[in-house]
Design an enzyme around this catalytic site. Structure first.
Site, PDB file in Angstrom:
ATOM      1  N   ASP A 141       0.821  -1.195   0.000  1.00 13.43           N
ATOM      2  CA  ASP A 141       0.000   0.000   0.000  1.00 13.43           C
ATOM      3  C   ASP A 141       0.867   1.264   0.000  1.00 13.43           C
ATOM      4  O   ASP A 141       0.555   2.231   0.680  1.00 13.43           O
ATOM      5  CB  ASP A 141      -0.899  -0.039   1.264  1.00 13.43           C
ATOM      6  CG  ASP A 141      -1.949   1.053   1.247  1.00 13.43           C
ATOM      7  OD1 ASP A 141      -2.325   1.495   0.163  1.00 13.43           O
ATOM      8  OD2 ASP A 141      -2.380   1.476   2.348  1.00 13.43           O
ATOM      9  N   CYS A 198     -25.458 -12.309  -4.567  1.00 18.50           N
ATOM     10  CA  CYS A 198     -25.478 -11.548  -3.302  1.00 18.50           C
ATOM     11  C   CYS A 198     -25.286 -10.052  -3.574  1.00 18.50           C
ATOM     12  O   CYS A 198     -24.526  -9.653  -4.466  1.00 18.50           O
ATOM     13  CB  CYS A 198     -24.349 -12.069  -2.406  1.00 18.50           C
ATOM     14  SG  CYS A 198     -24.110 -11.127  -0.893  1.00 18.50           S
ATOM     15  N   CYS A 205     -24.554  -0.379   2.605  1.00 16.36           N
ATOM     16  CA  CYS A 205     -23.691   0.814   2.622  1.00 16.36           C
ATOM     17  C   CYS A 205     -24.484   2.049   3.089  1.00 16.36           C
ATOM     18  O   CYS A 205     -25.469   2.430   2.454  1.00 16.36           O
ATOM     19  CB  CYS A 205     -23.085   1.051   1.240  1.00 16.36           C
ATOM     20  SG  CYS A 205     -22.093   2.558   1.214  1.00 16.36           S
TER      21      CYS A 205
END
Ligand code: SF4
Ligand code: SF4
Length: 320
Positions: A141, A198, A205
């Protein structure tokens, strides 16, 4: 670089063994063709879903052409490092307590960047002792690297509709690390897709940031708004933020695959300062000095005192 004296299948077996000893949970190998991910990225950027994360635009094609980032790269060793722990108070329990702050699970303990980087280097140095001419660069990252797309190609999981990587034996609570290298290791099979019909992450959210499967609009995402975004958070998202003060795990929390979450093999990511259930008023009472002291070595420190206070103020305003 190909050395005929090296048995690359056997070398991969050794890499798997060393990686486990060092604390990684899974290893996979990908080639450097990221053309599929490149078109997804271009599409995402064109829609402005990256908000003001201008770094997503920078570095030109380096992000999707690994050999431009590190010369002579032909393979990427992708590694999974689990960070969760069953002893942590469940995030969903904290969401129902408005006096407490909800912090993303990955950020409760030690900052992972240095730790994973160090472990990647230990592994790379072991390989170097075996293969003359082995050249590498490690990432976690930390640079223009398509971590999730690489990991998917390397068989570590599939990119779910919430755009996180999902593993059928480990869910999604893990970090990824990469070793770019010039040796022709055998390529792993790409993981297959298991989201099926799904839509739990899309439905849950709080800000409707998953605007379509695999498309997260960062401008609406609480993770982005509480961590990356500088300045005031638009009023329209305040209520939906609830008591989320650093990141958001909702789309991962509801994912059925997270019943397979694996515990971390290290204690570094266990919560500090009771970050799995912190008291909002107590956090609000910290001055800058105390914030810096209490978040030393934590990823939370990266957002700075002003953003921290901004997030806390919204959560406190949301208390009934
Ligand atoms: S992190 Fe939270 S706000 Fe962002 S997409 Fe997932 S559920 Fe939505
Ligand atoms: S919640 Fe469902 S759709 Fe979303 S990532 Fe998990 S399996 Fe896929």
């Amino acid at each position: 670089m190909s050395d005929s004296s090296v048995d690359y299948d056997k070398l991969l077996d050794k890499i798997n063994l060393w990686a486990q000893e060092i604390g990684f949970s899974q290893v996979g190998i990908s080639d450097i063709d990221l053309s599929e991910a490149e078109s997804h990225l271009q599409n995402w950027l064109a829609k402005g879903f990256h908000a003001d994360m201008d770094f997503m635009h920078k570095h030109g094609s380096m992000r999707t052409h690994p050999a431009e980032l590190h010369e002579n790269t032909i393979r990427i060793i992708s590694l999974r490092f689990d960070y969760s722990n069953k002893t942590i108070i469940p995030y969903e329990d904290v969401l129902t307590q408005p006096d407490k702050g909800a912090i993303s699970r990955y950020a409760m303990g030690r900052d992972y960047h240095k730790l994973i980087r160090k472990k990647l280097k230990v592994l790379a140095e072991k390989i170097k002792l075996e293969v003359k001419g082995f050249n590498y660069r490690v990432f976690t990252d930390s640079a223009p690297v398509m971590e999730k797309a690489i990991a998917e190609k390397a068989g570590l999981g599939w990119i779910g509709k919430h755009s996180n990587l999902l593993n059928s034996k480990a869910g999604s609570y893990f970090f990824l690390g990469e070793i770019y290298t010039n040796i022709p290791l055998p390529i792993s099979n790409k993981a297959s897709f298991h989201c099926g019909s799904c839509t739990k992450c899309i439905d849950v959210c709080p800000t409707k940031a998953i605007v379509a499967p695999f498309q997260v609009d960062a401008r609406k995402c609480i993770s982005y708004l509480t961590i990356e975004h500088k300045g005031a958070i638009p009023q329209e998202f305040h209520q939906a933020m609830g008591n989320r003060i650093y990141g958001c795990d909702d789309c991962q929390m509801v994912c059925p695959w997270n019943k397979f979450t694996q515990d971390a093999k290290v204690s570094d990511f266990l919560p500090r300062n009771q970050f799995d259930e912190p008291d909002l008023e107590e956090l609000m009472s910290w001055d800058k000095e105390k914030f810096l002291k209490n978040t030393e070595g934590s990823p939370i420190r990266r957002i700075g005192f002003e953003s921290w206070q901004r997030n806390l103020q919204i959560a406190i305003k949301n208390k009934p």
